[in-house]
Design a protein around this motif. Sequence first.
Motif, PDB file in Angstrom:
ATOM      1  N   GLY A 136      86.652  -8.268  -8.469  1.00 33.62           N
ATOM      2  CA  GLY A 136      86.496  -9.169  -7.435  1.00 33.62           C
ATOM      3  C   GLY A 136      84.464  -8.102  -6.320  1.00 33.62           C
ATOM      4  O   GLY A 136      84.335  -6.928  -7.046  1.00 33.62           O
ATOM      5  N   LYS A 137      83.757  -9.309  -5.991  1.00 30.92           N
ATOM      6  CA  LYS A 137      82.548  -9.167  -4.931  1.00 30.92           C
ATOM      7  C   LYS A 137      82.752  -7.739  -4.705  1.00 30.92           C
ATOM      8  O   LYS A 137      82.231  -6.670  -4.515  1.00 30.92           O
ATOM      9  N   GLY A 138      83.996  -7.702  -3.268  1.00 35.21           N
ATOM     10  CA  GLY A 138      84.075  -6.552  -2.278  1.00 35.21           C
ATOM     11  C   GLY A 138      84.298  -5.004  -3.341  1.00 35.21           C
ATOM     12  O   GLY A 138      83.459  -3.944  -3.442  1.00 35.21           O
ATOM     13  N   GLY A 139      85.509  -5.405  -4.338  1.00 34.32           N
ATOM     14  CA  GLY A 139      85.856  -3.725  -5.107  1.00 34.32           C
ATOM     15  C   GLY A 139      84.435  -3.680  -5.696  1.00 34.32           C
ATOM     16  O   GLY A 139      83.846  -1.787  -5.936  1.00 34.32           O
ATOM     17  N   ASN A 140      83.831  -5.088  -6.816  1.00 31.35           N
ATOM     18  CA  ASN A 140      82.221  -3.581  -7.877  1.00 31.35           C
ATOM     19  C   ASN A 140      81.263  -3.395  -6.848  1.00 31.35           C
ATOM     20  O   ASN A 140      80.667  -2.580  -7.191  1.00 31.35           O
ATOM     21  N   GLN A 141      80.861  -3.818  -5.501  1.00 29.60           N
ATOM     22  CA  GLN A 141      80.113  -3.060  -4.791  1.00 29.60           C
ATOM     23  C   GLN A 141      80.605  -2.186  -4.208  1.00 29.60           C
ATOM     24  O   GLN A 141      79.326  -1.163  -4.502  1.00 29.60           O
ATOM     25  N   THR A 166      92.864 -13.102  -8.368  1.00 33.15           N
ATOM     26  CA  THR A 166      92.370 -12.954  -9.920  1.00 33.15           C
ATOM     27  C   THR A 166      90.887 -13.709 -10.357  1.00 33.15           C
ATOM     28  O   THR A 166      90.441 -14.672  -9.387  1.00 33.15           O
ATOM     29  N   SER A 167      90.424 -13.465 -11.724  1.00 28.26           N
ATOM     30  CA  SER A 167      89.252 -14.712 -12.176  1.00 28.26           C
ATOM     31  C   SER A 167      89.210 -14.742 -13.095  1.00 28.26           C
ATOM     32  O   SER A 167      89.548 -13.285 -14.219  1.00 28.26           O
ATOM     33  N   VAL A 168      88.858 -15.584 -14.260  1.00 25.84           N
ATOM     34  CA  VAL A 168      88.786 -15.647 -15.002  1.00 25.84           C
ATOM     35  C   VAL A 168      87.541 -16.163 -15.568  1.00 25.84           C
ATOM     36  O   VAL A 168      86.965 -17.032 -14.951  1.00 25.84           O
ATOM     37  N   ALA A 169      86.206 -15.028 -16.279  1.00 24.98           N
ATOM     38  CA  ALA A 169      85.436 -15.213 -16.584  1.00 24.98           C
ATOM     39  C   ALA A 169      84.698 -14.932 -17.374  1.00 24.98           C
ATOM     40  O   ALA A 169      85.780 -14.852 -18.732  1.00 24.98           O
ATOM     41  N   ILE A 170      83.624 -16.556 -18.280  1.00 20.82           N
ATOM     42  CA  ILE A 170      83.705 -16.622 -19.255  1.00 20.82           C
ATOM     43  C   ILE A 170      81.759 -16.114 -19.687  1.00 20.82           C
ATOM     44  O   ILE A 170      81.793 -17.066 -19.479  1.00 20.82           O
ATOM     45  N   GLY A 185      79.884 -17.970 -16.269  1.00 23.71           N
ATOM     46  CA  GLY A 185      80.702 -18.497 -15.470  1.00 23.71           C
ATOM     47  C   GLY A 185      82.131 -17.858 -14.921  1.00 23.71           C
ATOM     48  O   GLY A 185      83.071 -17.186 -16.032  1.00 23.71           O
ATOM     49  N   ALA A 186      82.861 -18.159 -13.662  1.00 22.15           N
ATOM     50  CA  ALA A 186      83.885 -18.227 -13.415  1.00 22.15           C
ATOM     51  C   ALA A 186      85.051 -18.803 -12.115  1.00 22.15           C
ATOM     52  O   ALA A 186      84.428 -19.472 -11.972  1.00 22.15           O
ATOM     53  N   VAL A 187      85.905 -18.795 -13.064  1.00 20.86           N
ATOM     54  CA  VAL A 187      87.300 -19.312 -11.528  1.00 20.86           C
ATOM     55  C   VAL A 187      87.774 -18.360 -11.769  1.00 20.86           C
ATOM     56  O   VAL A 187      88.697 -17.134 -11.736  1.00 20.86           O
ATOM     57  N   VAL A 188      87.992 -17.955  -9.355  1.00 22.21           N
ATOM     58  CA  VAL A 188      88.621 -17.495  -8.593  1.00 22.21           C
ATOM     59  C   VAL A 188      89.600 -17.920  -8.300  1.00 22.21           C
ATOM     60  O   VAL A 188      89.369 -19.435  -7.662  1.00 22.21           O
ATOM     61  N   ILE A 189      90.982 -16.929  -8.305  1.00 23.51           N
ATOM     62  CA  ILE A 189      91.718 -17.506  -7.230  1.00 23.51           C
ATOM     63  C   ILE A 189      91.945 -16.480  -5.951  1.00 23.51           C
ATOM     64  O   ILE A 189      92.120 -15.042  -6.576  1.00 23.51           O
TER      65      ILE A 189
END
Length: 304
Positions: free
Chosen positions: A40-45, A95-99, A107-111
């Motif tokens: 998650g962008k918030g958590g990562n940052q 959640t997200s799935v990243a390749i 690339g990623a799909v985010v829920i």
Amino acid sequence: MAKHVLVAGSLHHDLVIKADTFPVADEYIAGYAPRHLPGGKGGNQAVASARSGTQTWLAGRIGDDEAGRVLRDNLVGAGVNISLLQTGAGEATGTSVAIVNGYGDFGAVVIAGANASFEADKISLPPDAGVLLLQNELPEAANLTLAEKAAASGIHVILNGCPFREIAAPLLSRTNTLILTLHEAEAMSGHSLSNTRLTLEAVESLTERVPHVIIFLGGGGMAQGERGGRPEYHPAKERKPVSMHGAMDFFVGAYASQIAGGSDFEAAAHYAQAAATLFMATPVERRDLIRATQIRARLGEDDQ
């Protein structure tokens, strides 16, 4: 005196998969090396800011599930203050799935999950906050609510405009620094930024709307500019990254940490570039060991 960073943003439990190429429509491809990672962008940052030694708070929302507990533990382990973290009863954590392909691109799909229920009106700005860091993975109404509070208190507002969506004028008017990828910059400018000249022109145009603008170009490269100044291009420093997944978030969090510490725009941007370059060159399992000392060492190497 150094100030604190408040990150308000998303939390996702990521599934990251490696594949030689990205699939096209109706195509099946082989993947390998699956990993579950806190994201998650918030958590990562928030983690990136804390890794640079800055007092960092995270305002976000998780579900009361196992994924939420993993994300909570990760934030605590990184030294992030989670007293503003919300937990939704019966909600599923985002959640997200990243390749990640063979070149390190992803690339990623985010829920969104629980992120969509984040209640910004319940957040009080922490004492000594000097920076509010936002992204587009929270509803824009939530971002605007917090940006208005921060602007009224003289707090520097950073908006990472990712993923792309139209940003309303009231939010932009309260933003001090706008950080985009090339994709978002193209979408905001309405045309392809196919060379350095066009990218710098886009930076200059965007500074008419926001005082400070950075376009993160992948591989650690960036274009930057501030209102009334001359935009600059800084090429990529990492030619063969391990993976670029999460690199922009590390860049953004590192930048926020330096603004909170009193650095000026240019110095903070260069520190963030060194941080992203080091992040991409570091194996995934060792990235949680990156600290300000290593980033500053990399910054010195890049300046030589």
